[in-house]
Design an enzyme around this catalytic site. Sequence first.
Site, PDB file in Angstrom:
ATOM      1  N   HIS A 160       0.430 -62.000 -31.102  1.00 12.63           N
ATOM      2  CA  HIS A 160       1.342 -60.939 -31.547  1.00 12.63           C
ATOM      3  C   HIS A 160       0.672 -59.852 -32.385  1.00 12.63           C
ATOM      4  O   HIS A 160       1.204 -59.410 -33.408  1.00 12.63           O
ATOM      5  CB  HIS A 160       2.516 -61.545 -32.314  1.00 12.63           C
ATOM      6  N   HIS A 179      11.118 -59.160 -30.208  1.00 11.13           N
ATOM      7  CA  HIS A 179      11.106 -60.617 -30.339  1.00 11.13           C
ATOM      8  C   HIS A 179      12.403 -61.128 -30.982  1.00 11.13           C
ATOM      9  O   HIS A 179      12.365 -61.904 -31.936  1.00 11.13           O
ATOM     10  CB  HIS A 179       9.887 -61.035 -31.157  1.00 11.13           C
ATOM     11  N   GLU A 234      11.216 -62.219 -24.143  1.00 11.19           N
ATOM     12  CA  GLU A 234      10.329 -61.133 -24.569  1.00 11.19           C
ATOM     13  C   GLU A 234       9.691 -60.484 -23.345  1.00 11.19           C
ATOM     14  O   GLU A 234       8.765 -61.037 -22.762  1.00 11.19           O
ATOM     15  CB  GLU A 234       9.234 -61.706 -25.475  1.00 11.19           C
TER      16      GLU A 234
END
Length: 373
Positions: free
Chosen positions: A126, A200, A338
Amino acid sequence: MKTAILGAAWLIMCSNTAFAANGVRAPFGALSDGTKIEAVTLTNGAGMSARIMTLGATLQSLAVPDKAGHKDDVVLGYDTAQEYLTRPNYFGASVGRYANRIAKGKFSLDGKGYTLVTNDGPNSLHGGPKGFDKRLWKIDAVTSGPDAKAVFSYVSADGEEGFPGDLKVTATYSLNEQNELKLEYKATTSKPTVLNLTNHSYFNLSGNDARDVMGNMVTLHAAKFTPVDATLIPTGERRAVAGSPFDFRTPHRVGDRIRDARDQQIRYGRGYDHNFIVDGAAGSLRPAAVVNDPVSGRTMEMSVSAPGIQFYTGNFMDGTFFGKAQHSYRQGDAICLEPGVFPDAPNHADFPTARLNLGQAYVNTMVYKFSAK
Ligand code: GLA
């Protein structure tokens, strides 16, 4: 002057009209270092409202009516901005520069190697330790009208978290009267780079996390998914879902096959934590997922432009931390969907590319449509 008067008239019209969605900007507390956070609340006349804060351009709350018309929050998160930094879980966040994993934090571009900080076992996750979810975004515009809209922006300097290129990013959230929340990420770069922006959000359609999601019915418009190794990096295979716990082409209860440990992929993911290849041509919006909570009657239909969608069931939440209203979050308390390019795409030449060139416009669009019956 004329524009100001027209603007004021429009504002008055909106506040008096039940069916025009509106956007309102307001303070949302401060971080422990004193940094002020703001939020925009988008509200429509059909009972929905979405609050997005400047920290991480994060969807902090999303109120959606159930079949009886009760509005409850359907996303996990925290009551204050500071908690998003103190106990980070990417709740509702805008994730970048690279959502999901890059193997060993390494990739190369035009013959040059790049090394990222590894923050998830051996891999980078991420966007690294200080990804876009932990950055302050600016509010560029807030508009009311048939669609209420908020535009957030962030400028990421060349080299930030190890990624090349000055990157200008916007996240545009809009809410219409059909209970569709649309989110569009756009970006441009000053030199070739890799990019995977996503949102997210952790959805729990029971409202206020009343029940876990095991009884939710999920449909995924995906005939294939990308199996992973033990560190959740794709092996490169595109595997047909037919006959496996990953077959959600027709609606299935989340909990029905999530413990089927005969499937090694379920063991690796501790349940579902996998990228599904969305059917149809990437680049234009097409149906990707449907989630239904039979008790509240709420349904979320998701359309995406991205080639893939990560389906994750909050497997890393272990009850040791709590979110909104001092409620502890446990495995299986939420569904994340996502949309993006595939995990570790920079290291897989045959995956849809994560490369963004100078002069190219990056776009990733996702629409969440809510209904209840
Ligand atoms: C994604 C990943 C998961 C996990 C969460 C954040 O969904 O695929 O493995 O890292 O983010 O906790």
